[in-house]
Enzyme design. Sequence first.
Site, mmCIF file in Angstrom:
data_model
loop_
_atom_site.group_PDB
_atom_site.id
_atom_site.type_symbol
_atom_site.label_atom_id
_atom_site.label_comp_id
_atom_site.label_asym_id
_atom_site.label_seq_id
_atom_site.Cartn_x
_atom_site.Cartn_y
_atom_site.Cartn_z
ATOM 1 N N GLY A 68 -1.987 7.568 -3.203
ATOM 2 C CA GLY A 68 -1.289 6.936 -4.325
ATOM 3 C C GLY A 68 -1.958 5.613 -4.608
ATOM 4 O O GLY A 68 -3.154 5.437 -4.366
ATOM 5 N N ILE B 211 -1.676 2.603 -3.122
ATOM 6 C CA ILE B 211 -2.202 1.843 -1.982
ATOM 7 C C ILE B 211 -3.364 2.593 -1.312
ATOM 8 O O ILE B 211 -4.381 1.989 -0.961
ATOM 9 C CB ILE B 211 -1.066 1.524 -0.973
ATOM 10 C CG1 ILE B 211 -0.005 0.641 -1.667
ATOM 11 C CG2 ILE B 211 -1.611 0.820 0.263
ATOM 12 C CD1 ILE B 211 1.304 0.475 -0.893
ATOM 13 N N THR C 164 0.442 1.703 7.491
ATOM 14 C CA THR C 164 1.194 0.647 6.790
ATOM 15 C C THR C 164 2.203 1.291 5.839
ATOM 16 O O THR C 164 2.634 0.662 4.885
ATOM 17 C CB THR C 164 0.259 -0.286 5.986
ATOM 18 O OG1 THR C 164 -0.515 0.514 5.081
ATOM 19 C CG2 THR C 164 -0.649 -1.100 6.877
ATOM 20 N N SER C 165 2.568 2.572 6.090
ATOM 21 C CA SER C 165 3.483 3.238 5.139
ATOM 22 C C SER C 165 4.933 3.072 5.602
ATOM 23 O O SER C 165 5.564 2.057 5.262
ATOM 24 C CB SER C 165 3.093 4.703 4.954
ATOM 25 O OG SER C 165 3.288 5.448 6.127
ATOM 26 N N ARG C 166 5.443 4.001 6.398
ATOM 27 C CA ARG C 166 6.778 3.875 6.978
ATOM 28 C C ARG C 166 6.717 4.417 8.406
ATOM 29 O O ARG C 166 6.027 5.415 8.672
ATOM 30 C CB ARG C 166 7.814 4.673 6.174
ATOM 31 C CG ARG C 166 8.278 3.985 4.894
ATOM 32 C CD ARG C 166 9.155 2.757 5.160
ATOM 33 N NE ARG C 166 9.618 2.120 3.945
ATOM 34 C CZ ARG C 166 9.006 1.113 3.309
ATOM 35 N NH1 ARG C 166 7.884 0.622 3.777
ATOM 36 N NH2 ARG C 166 9.525 0.588 2.218
ATOM 37 N N GLU D 171 12.191 0.720 14.024
ATOM 38 C CA GLU D 171 12.096 -0.667 13.571
ATOM 39 C C GLU D 171 13.451 -1.377 13.623
ATOM 40 O O GLU D 171 14.437 -0.796 13.176
ATOM 41 C CB GLU D 171 11.567 -0.655 12.128
ATOM 42 C CG GLU D 171 10.863 -1.909 11.733
ATOM 43 C CD GLU D 171 10.042 -1.721 10.458
ATOM 44 O OE1 GLU D 171 9.317 -0.714 10.333
ATOM 45 O OE2 GLU D 171 10.124 -2.599 9.594
ATOM 46 N N HIS E 182 5.875 -5.519 9.924
ATOM 47 C CA HIS E 182 6.125 -5.050 8.551
ATOM 48 C C HIS E 182 5.782 -6.149 7.524
ATOM 49 O O HIS E 182 6.617 -6.520 6.704
ATOM 50 C CB HIS E 182 7.588 -4.599 8.400
ATOM 51 C CG HIS E 182 7.775 -3.595 7.300
ATOM 52 N ND1 HIS E 182 8.693 -2.588 7.353
ATOM 53 C CD2 HIS E 182 7.150 -3.456 6.101
ATOM 54 C CE1 HIS E 182 8.637 -1.876 6.241
ATOM 55 N NE2 HIS E 182 7.700 -2.381 5.464
ATOM 56 N N ALA F 50 2.772 -6.032 5.635
ATOM 57 C CA ALA F 50 1.622 -5.634 4.818
ATOM 58 C C ALA F 50 1.690 -6.180 3.392
ATOM 59 O O ALA F 50 0.670 -6.469 2.777
ATOM 60 C CB ALA F 50 1.474 -4.117 4.817
#
Length: 327
Positions: A155, A157, A236-238, A267, A285, A287
């Site tokens: 996408g 990013i 760096t997504s979830r 998290e 978190h 980024a």
Amino acid sequence: MKILLTREIPQSGIEALKKEFGESLIIHHGPPMTSDQLKESAKGCDGVLSLLTDKITPDVMDAAGDSLRIISNYAVGFDNVDLTAATERRIIVTNTPGVLTEAVAEHTVALLIAVSRRIVEADKFMRTGKYKYWEPMLFLGPKIYGKTLGIVGLGRIGHHTAKILKNGFDMKVLYYDVRRDDDFEREIKAMYVSLDDLLEKSDFVSIHVPLLPSTHHLMSEREFKKMKPTAILVNTSRGPVIDENALVRALKEKWIEGAGIDVFEFEPNLAEGLAELDNIIVTPHIASATREARIEMARLASQSVVDVLVNKKIPENIVNKEVKPRF
Ligand code: NAD
């Protein structure tokens, strides 16, 4: 009207909301609210500007009642909002896409380089007085230039990350997504491959998919075992896209060489054993944490609230396009 801002965001957003809503804007200060606090604060709200730490459940929406027309999430990911429940209740949900693309891609590249060149380990080594003399074999890591990069989720990013690493390091780019992107393939001579192929062939794997039922534990023991033992993983997504306990085993037992992780399955906690490993760099978190991105996120998130409640129009960055809005 009542607008709830669940935590302080940059002033640009607060000012925009104050200008339109004045005293009707309620700002929660301090740590994230518990679900009971959220339900209590949401009562009678017309709009909620939420953060990714706020679980916007059907209960919270029902506590707000029929007045609630917009949930504006201060993030690109919106996995903290029950989208189906919002759509059923005719509530518009928005996110903040685009304005943090560069920030997240830059952090991804920073992690990729830092893990490869063992920057954090080397920094600790210096600070603890362990550097006595130069050594040919001290802190060796892989070269990045010309190697193969695998992007999972092409996408905004993923695309920008690939561009930086193609232009700066002449990397060969493979990608996997649920959709093919012919323009991207032409633009940076990227190859569309299956996830298994990508994992087997990439020296660096970077994850950029949203958290969905289909991406939960997309990377687990089977996938780590497919990767090269010299490969480096960046996420760096979830967090829940990765089975974090399997990642601990993969790093401990050297199925892969290293990892750079900004988001966590449990998290803000880390899976057991993760913090003791040297071959992983973890960041909290952050980024998207450039001043520029956060200001733009605040502007966009507050604009969505104004669009729905004042301008009576559908915001550009609506995520539940099928919703029948109530203006
Ligand atoms: P995007 O929607 O532009 O890109 C996501 C891509 O993933 C799309 O191309 C989509 O087709 C693809 N995808 C969806 N499901 C897939 C699947 N099952 N398999 C493979 N590909 C799949 O989103 P973006 O702006 O690039 O952001 C990506 C994610 O990054 C966000 O959803 C968010 O969770 C995360 N994010 C994290 C931070 C942070 O601070 N760490 C900041 C911003 C975004």
